[in-house]
Write a protein that holds these residues in place. Sequence first.
Motif, PDB file in Angstrom:
ATOM      1  N   LEU A   1       0.828  -1.198   0.000  1.00  0.00           N
ATOM      2  CA  LEU A   1       0.000   0.000   0.000  1.00  0.00           C
ATOM      3  C   LEU A   1       0.869   1.259   0.000  1.00  0.00           C
ATOM      4  CD1 LEU A   1      -2.629   1.562   0.217  1.00  0.00           C
ATOM      5  CD2 LEU A   1      -2.603   1.150   2.685  1.00  0.00           C
ATOM      6  N   GLN A   2       1.898   1.265   0.821  1.00  0.00           N
ATOM      7  CA  GLN A   2       2.788   2.420   0.872  1.00  0.00           C
ATOM      8  C   GLN A   2       3.491   2.626  -0.460  1.00  0.00           C
ATOM      9  OE1 GLN A   2       5.259   1.564   4.252  1.00  0.00           O
ATOM     10  NE2 GLN A   2       3.621   1.912   5.733  1.00  0.00           N
ATOM     11  N   MET A   3       3.866   1.518  -1.108  1.00  0.00           N
ATOM     12  CA  MET A   3       4.487   1.616  -2.429  1.00  0.00           C
ATOM     13  C   MET A   3       3.501   2.213  -3.422  1.00  0.00           C
ATOM     14  SD  MET A   3       4.319  -0.136  -5.569  1.00  0.00           S
ATOM     15  CE  MET A   3       3.853  -1.828  -5.179  1.00  0.00           C
ATOM     16  N   GLN A   4       2.263   1.704  -3.417  1.00  0.00           N
ATOM     17  CA  GLN A   4       1.233   2.225  -4.316  1.00  0.00           C
ATOM     18  C   GLN A   4       1.020   3.723  -4.107  1.00  0.00           C
ATOM     19  OE1 GLN A   4      -1.921  -0.691  -3.216  1.00  0.00           O
ATOM     20  NE2 GLN A   4      -2.319  -0.692  -5.399  1.00  0.00           N
ATOM     21  N   MET A   5       0.870   4.100  -2.849  1.00  0.00           N
ATOM     22  CA  MET A   5       0.594   5.498  -2.537  1.00  0.00           C
ATOM     23  C   MET A   5       1.758   6.394  -2.950  1.00  0.00           C
ATOM     24  SD  MET A   5      -1.291   5.012   1.159  1.00  0.00           S
ATOM     25  CE  MET A   5      -1.555   6.772   1.395  1.00  0.00           C
ATOM     26  N   GLY A   6       2.975   5.877  -2.801  1.00  0.00           N
ATOM     27  CA  GLY A   6       4.136   6.650  -3.223  1.00  0.00           C
ATOM     28  C   GLY A   6       4.158   6.871  -4.729  1.00  0.00           C
ATOM     29  N   LEU A   7       3.848   5.809  -5.489  1.00  0.00           N
ATOM     30  CA  LEU A   7       3.817   5.934  -6.942  1.00  0.00           C
ATOM     31  C   LEU A   7       2.701   6.861  -7.410  1.00  0.00           C
ATOM     32  CD1 LEU A   7       4.348   2.254  -8.207  1.00  0.00           C
ATOM     33  CD2 LEU A   7       5.911   4.169  -8.510  1.00  0.00           C
ATOM     34  N   ALA A   8       1.573   6.818  -6.679  1.00  0.00           N
ATOM     35  CA  ALA A   8       0.345   7.455  -7.165  1.00  0.00           C
ATOM     36  C   ALA A   8       0.175   8.907  -6.730  1.00  0.00           C
ATOM     37  CB  ALA A   8      -0.865   6.641  -6.702  1.00  0.00           C
ATOM     38  N   GLN A   9       1.125   9.456  -5.989  1.00  0.00           N
ATOM     39  CA  GLN A   9       0.974  10.832  -5.526  1.00  0.00           C
ATOM     40  C   GLN A   9       0.774  11.782  -6.704  1.00  0.00           C
ATOM     41  OE1 GLN A   9       0.866  12.146  -2.319  1.00  0.00           O
ATOM     42  NE2 GLN A   9       0.672  10.005  -1.694  1.00  0.00           N
ATOM     43  N   LEU A  10      -0.261  12.596  -6.613  1.00  0.00           N
ATOM     44  CA  LEU A  10      -0.561  13.559  -7.671  1.00  0.00           C
ATOM     45  C   LEU A  10       0.362  14.767  -7.539  1.00  0.00           C
ATOM     46  CD1 LEU A  10      -2.615  13.914  -9.998  1.00  0.00           C
ATOM     47  CD2 LEU A  10      -4.043  15.189  -8.392  1.00  0.00           C
ATOM     48  N   THR A  11       0.999  15.152  -8.631  1.00  0.00           N
ATOM     49  CA  THR A  11       1.981  16.238  -8.599  1.00  0.00           C
ATOM     50  C   THR A  11       1.581  17.394  -9.512  1.00  0.00           C
ATOM     51  OG1 THR A  11       3.287  15.152 -10.333  1.00  0.00           O
ATOM     52  CG2 THR A  11       3.867  14.660  -8.045  1.00  0.00           C
ATOM     53  N   THR A  12       0.286  17.470  -9.832  1.00  0.00           N
ATOM     54  CA  THR A  12      -0.176  18.522 -10.750  1.00  0.00           C
ATOM     55  C   THR A  12      -0.428  19.844 -10.045  1.00  0.00           C
ATOM     56  OG1 THR A  12      -2.463  17.789 -10.451  1.00  0.00           O
ATOM     57  CG2 THR A  12      -1.236  16.840 -12.295  1.00  0.00           C
ATOM     58  N   GLY A  13      -0.384  19.835  -8.708  1.00  0.00           N
ATOM     59  CA  GLY A  13      -0.623  21.064  -7.970  1.00  0.00           C
ATOM     60  C   GLY A  13      -2.055  21.260  -7.540  1.00  0.00           C
ATOM     61  N   GLY A  14      -2.961  20.422  -8.004  1.00  0.00           N
ATOM     62  CA  GLY A  14      -4.363  20.478  -7.595  1.00  0.00           C
ATOM     63  C   GLY A  14      -4.809  19.126  -7.093  1.00  0.00           C
ATOM     64  N   THR A  15      -6.098  18.871  -7.194  1.00  0.00           N
ATOM     65  CA  THR A  15      -6.655  17.586  -6.770  1.00  0.00           C
ATOM     66  C   THR A  15      -7.049  16.761  -7.983  1.00  0.00           C
ATOM     67  OG1 THR A  15      -8.979  18.284  -6.696  1.00  0.00           O
ATOM     68  CG2 THR A  15      -7.612  18.755  -4.744  1.00  0.00           C
ATOM     69  N   LEU A  16      -7.316  15.491  -7.737  1.00  0.00           N
ATOM     70  CA  LEU A  16      -7.775  14.611  -8.808  1.00  0.00           C
ATOM     71  C   LEU A  16      -9.030  15.165  -9.467  1.00  0.00           C
ATOM     72  CD1 LEU A  16      -7.907  11.985 -10.434  1.00  0.00           C
ATOM     73  CD2 LEU A  16      -8.960  10.883  -8.439  1.00  0.00           C
ATOM     74  N   ARG A  17      -9.965  15.649  -8.652  1.00  0.00           N
ATOM     75  CA  ARG A  17     -11.225  16.157  -9.215  1.00  0.00           C
ATOM     76  C   ARG A  17     -11.026  17.440 -10.009  1.00  0.00           C
ATOM     77  NH1 ARG A  17     -15.064  16.556  -4.317  1.00  0.00           N
ATOM     78  NH2 ARG A  17     -13.088  16.738  -3.171  1.00  0.00           N
ATOM     79  N   ASP A  18      -9.943  18.168  -9.714  1.00  0.00           N
ATOM     80  CA  ASP A  18      -9.642  19.371 -10.496  1.00  0.00           C
ATOM     81  C   ASP A  18      -9.299  19.033 -11.946  1.00  0.00           C
ATOM     82  OD1 ASP A  18     -10.016  21.041  -8.328  1.00  0.00           O
ATOM     83  OD2 ASP A  18      -7.885  21.062  -7.776  1.00  0.00           O
ATOM     84  N   LEU A  19      -8.860  17.788 -12.195  1.00  0.00           N
ATOM     85  CA  LEU A  19      -8.467  17.381 -13.540  1.00  0.00           C
ATOM     86  C   LEU A  19      -9.667  17.004 -14.405  1.00  0.00           C
ATOM     87  CD1 LEU A  19      -5.419  15.083 -12.652  1.00  0.00           C
ATOM     88  CD2 LEU A  19      -5.365  17.477 -13.373  1.00  0.00           C
ATOM     89  N   MET A  20     -10.832  16.874 -13.780  1.00  0.00           N
ATOM     90  CA  MET A  20     -12.021  16.414 -14.492  1.00  0.00           C
ATOM     91  C   MET A  20     -12.860  17.587 -14.976  1.00  0.00           C
ATOM     92  SD  MET A  20     -13.222  13.522 -11.718  1.00  0.00           S
ATOM     93  CE  MET A  20     -12.033  12.378 -10.986  1.00  0.00           C
ATOM     94  N   ASN A  21     -13.592  17.365 -16.074  1.00  0.00           N
ATOM     95  CA  ASN A  21     -14.576  18.358 -16.466  1.00  0.00           C
ATOM     96  C   ASN A  21     -15.793  18.239 -15.548  1.00  0.00           C
ATOM     97  OD1 ASN A  21     -16.431  16.359 -17.515  1.00  0.00           O
ATOM     98  ND2 ASN A  21     -15.225  16.306 -19.416  1.00  0.00           N
ATOM     99  N   GLU A  22     -16.705  19.160 -15.671  1.00  0.00           N
ATOM    100  CA  GLU A  22     -17.822  19.226 -14.726  1.00  0.00           C
ATOM    101  C   GLU A  22     -18.677  17.956 -14.756  1.00  0.00           C
ATOM    102  OE1 GLU A  22     -21.668  22.143 -13.776  1.00  0.00           O
ATOM    103  OE2 GLU A  22     -20.028  22.835 -15.056  1.00  0.00           O
ATOM    104  N   GLU A  23     -18.935  17.440 -15.950  1.00  0.00           N
ATOM    105  CA  GLU A  23     -19.775  16.250 -16.071  1.00  0.00           C
ATOM    106  C   GLU A  23     -19.092  15.033 -15.461  1.00  0.00           C
ATOM    107  OE1 GLU A  23     -21.849  13.459 -19.556  1.00  0.00           O
ATOM    108  OE2 GLU A  23     -20.804  15.319 -20.080  1.00  0.00           O
TER     109      GLU A  23
END
Length: 325
Positions: free
Chosen positions: A118-140
């Motif tokens: 789990l720690q390995m997964q979380m380390g790989l998956a850290q978002l580095t775009t400066g926002g949140t995952l939902r910020d990357l999505m369109n409204e729909e």
Amino acid sequence: MLKKLILSASALAISACAYPTTTLAHEHESHEHEAHAHEAAESTASGPALWRVADEDTTIYLFGTVHLLPEGLDWLSPTVEQALTSSDQFVSEIDTSLIPEYDPASGTPPPPELMAILQMQMGLAQLTTGGTLRDLMNEEDRAEYETAMTDLGLPVAAFDGFEPWFAIIAMSQVAMTQAGLDASNGVERQLDHLIEGKDRAAFETVEQQMGFFDGLPMESQLTMLDESVEGFAVMREMFDQMVGEWVEGDPDGLAAIINDAMAADPILYDTLLTQRNTNWAGWIDDRLDQPGTVFIAVGAGHLAGQDSVQDFLTERGITAERIEY
């Protein structure tokens, strides 16, 4: 069309991580296990497909697996069991014996090995775009995602700090658990109990498998996430169809369900299927230089349709013979 892809991607991911992200998120129970197991069992025909590659002193069996199964499905035929028993070496995608079995409903803490994954997964998956995952999505897409999270009983912000592939894995695990599907009932886990004393090898590591997802372009990840969110409601229906084709030993039917959908995104197709099948065919070619008998068990989609392991063996002048039983 890509809704079907999530079956393959989720199964691979769940096989690799053995539910640690589900532990992080939430645990759920389904009361439909027995009914679904009965429906899948009714599809029983000749049995899952088995192939053989051989030369004068080496025999290699190729067996396609399903990483998760409904409880109570009887799939192990005498022919497959004999091939396994006669083999000196067992080879799988990853060495699942290194991942301890764990029931999130037990109330006990996950074993350290699972927490390390789990720690390995979380380390790989850290978002580095400066926002949140939902910020990357369109409204729909964001509205659909938040609805799906709520329907699964998960806080909508639970995966805001992670890349889309991590959310796909976690949400799929919860959805499959609710649908009565369990990696502990999968073929690999069942085979683990039948190969005691045999030499064991694996094509990949857990970290490599997670790396396949982590290396996907963000746009591909977001597309997979949106399609998987839309497909959760019918996931069990699609999965039962896939298991039915597998039990009937119909690789063409499996390819139509899994691999054909993956071809809609060439990057996904190449990453999750073509490159890996090419590598595995190379391993088999090299292994034929050593005497002995080998039983290889990998996800059934890798032995089905175009660009299968068998296709890449053919390119090397090696024939894989289907064993009829």
